[in-house]
Design an enzyme around this catalytic site. Structure first.
Site, PDB file in Angstrom:
ATOM      1  N   LYS A 269       0.826  -1.206   0.000  1.00  0.00           N
ATOM      2  CA  LYS A 269       0.000   0.000   0.000  1.00  0.00           C
ATOM      3  C   LYS A 269       0.863   1.261   0.000  1.00  0.00           C
ATOM      4  CE  LYS A 269      -1.273  -0.180   4.903  1.00  0.00           C
ATOM      5  NZ  LYS A 269      -2.424  -0.309   5.789  1.00  0.00           N
ATOM      6  N   ARG A 270       2.073   1.125   0.497  1.00  0.00           N
ATOM      7  CA  ARG A 270       2.973   2.280   0.485  1.00  0.00           C
ATOM      8  C   ARG A 270       3.415   2.650  -0.932  1.00  0.00           C
ATOM      9  NH1 ARG A 270       5.037  -0.538   4.173  1.00  0.00           N
ATOM     10  NH2 ARG A 270       3.671  -0.295   5.948  1.00  0.00           N
TER      11      ARG A 270
END
Ligand code: GLU
Length: 501
Positions: free
Chosen positions: A258-259
């Site tokens: 998700k980063r």
């Protein structure tokens, strides 16, 4: 009868990889005339995030993968939310102990922590369990007494060493795990909640799941799952397993996280999500301006391809073509440029009225008030030059308000005293020209240009700059027709005013 399930845990926004898992399950079910079930696996109370369940359902609705049964959709095998099925798991956990494939364990978290401190590689397994506090050591009577006295306990799977566990994965073929290397997984926790392993297997059995299609990260757990099926005596109806390849970063190595969304400035979630912190808040594919059809097409090809050169497929076509055998084993790179190019293609191919309906809320949010007819026409001129839905009102703002800025460089190159005179005359001519239609206008302007002895390249770019401010705008006479006589003439005058004519 094929029955598959998508079984996400509501621990936050559903990652785009989860949507791919849902898609493959959906495609397989539809193709086989089977049933697609949505089960919410929320037994890990510590990781539960409010709103995540609604997010999952909304995301599935947005991409059009509607479950036949499940949370929010009903069905004969409910409840489909695991936290509503606690008693079922408890009953099964005790049953597995009675069948000799599980046992009660009374070790306190502190005692186990102390063991872990003392031994770096401590695992609760066939080698250590005889020296710990469980029903295998304490015996049935003492264990019952402790349970009745209210002492906290967990139920653990009793893994027998010395076996090779074979899984015939439909994507990976024969996968082998050695039982001696497996730990005695907790099945029922001290708070009476099941762990993922127990709840997942009990539900897959009770919901008569025939095929488990899920991410590769669950492959190691499958060895325990096979033991559970055997322990319950359900091995004859054990589902077939397919473990999907990982989704990899757009560049470099490793799994898409998700980063990476923030890092590469790209969406990695279907819908926007507002978490407690800015770091936990993301823009989704929907809000970035993707069409769900494009997202589906893109996701379908993340790890699967039917063969051949074609890569644009509607959901209907995907249902026809899908096959588990054509899913690759290797990681699938998350190629965002590819996602964008699908979106462009789908926007381009979309019917103008339908597209206008999607653009309307974006236009209204900017305070633009236009008729359906006008919006459809503007959209039809812009649709081959946009990538995302908001581009219609951002890049194409000039269909809704006067030109904000002009391409000065292009203007300076072309504007001069002589041309200014021709431009002024043309403006007067256009102000009364009938009919104010693209084809006729174009013809008349061409004749006019010839009469004046100037080249089209000296005048047409200036008309374009006057109407839209840039050289990159849509076809100039079509634009004039859509804008209408009054607005077109106002813009030609505005350019002359700016150039001091
Ligand atoms: N609850 C698991 C997840 O969050 C499901 C894995 C499975 O499909 O068995 O992905």
């Amino acid at each position: 009868m094929v029955r598959v399930r998508f079984a996400p845990s509501p621990t936050g926004a559903l990652h785009i990889g989860g949507v791919r898992t849902a898609l493959y399950n959906y495609l397989f079910a539809r193709q086989q005339g089977g049933t697609f079930i949505l089960r919410i696996e929320d037994t890990d109370q510590g990781r539960y995030v409010p709103g995540a369940e609604d997010y999952i359902i909304e995301a599935l609705r947005w991409v059009g993968l509607l479950p036949d049964e499940g949370v929010g959709f009903g069905g004969p095998d409910g409840p489909y939310r695991q936290s509503d099925r606690k008693e079922i798991y408890q009953k099964h956990a005790h049953e597995l102990v009675e069948r000799g494939h599980a046992y009660y364990a009374f070790d306190t978290p502190e005692a186990l922590d102390a063991r872990r401190q003392a031994e770096e590689h401590f695992t609760y397994n066939h080698l250590t369990r005889n020296g710990l506090s469980n029903s295998l050591v304490l015996g049935e009577t003492e264990s019952k007494r402790r349970i009745e006295a209210g002492e906290p306990f967990v139920v653990r799977l009793k893994v027998q060493p010395g076996r090779s566990i074979h899984i015939q994965d439909l994507i990976r073929g024969d996968v082998v795990f050695e039982s001696s290397e497996l730990d005695d997984k907790v099945l029922l926790k001290a708070d009476g909640m099941p762990t993922y392993h127990l709840a997942n297997i009990v539900d897959d059995h009770l919901m008569r799941i025939t095929h488990v299609i899920r991410g590769e990260e669950w492959l190691p757990s499958t060895a325990h799952h096979v033991l559970l099926y055997e322990g319950f005596g359900w091995d004859a109806t054990m589902p077939r397993f397919s473990h999907l390849p990982l989704i990899m970063k757009p560049v470099g190595n490793g799994k898409l996280s998700k980063r990476d969304g923030a890092k590469f400035g790209i969406p990695v979630f279907p819908l926007s999500w507002k978490g407690e912190t800015a770091e936990d808040s993301f823009e989704g594919f929907r809000e970035a301006g993707f069409l769900p059809e494009a997202v589906i097409n893109f996701l379908a090809l993340l790890g699967w391809h039917p063969g051949g050169d074609e890569d644009v497929f509607s959901l209907e076509q995907l249902i026809q073509l899908f096959s588990i055998e054509h899913i690759g084993k290797g990681g699938a790179r998350f190629d965002y440029e590819k996602a964008k190019s699908f979106n462009q293609k789908y926007i381009h191919a979309m019917d103008n009225e339908a597209l206008a309906k999607l653009v309307r809320p974006l236009a209204e949010a900017k305070g633009y008030q236009v008729s359906d007819e006008y919006l459809s026409k503007a959209v039809s001129l812009m649709k081959e030059r946009v990538t995302f839905l908001p581009d219609f009102v951002q890049t194409g703002y000039y269909f809704f308000e006067p030109v904000r800025e002009y391409d000065e460089e292009a203007l300076q190159k072309r504007w001069n005293g002589d041309i200014a005179l021709v431009f002024a005359e043309l403006t007067k001519k256009m102000a009364i020209f009938e009919p104010f239609k693209a084809v006729e206008l174009e013809e008349a302007v061409k004749v006019f240009i010839q009469e004046k002895g100037v080249k089209p390249g000296e005048i047409l770019p200036l008309l374009r700059i006057a109407l839209v401010g840039t050289m990159k705008g849509p076809a100039v006479f079509e634009t004039a027709e859509v804008l209408g006589r009054e607005e077109t003439i106002a813009r030609l005058n505005a350019l002359m005013l700016k150039c001091n004519v």
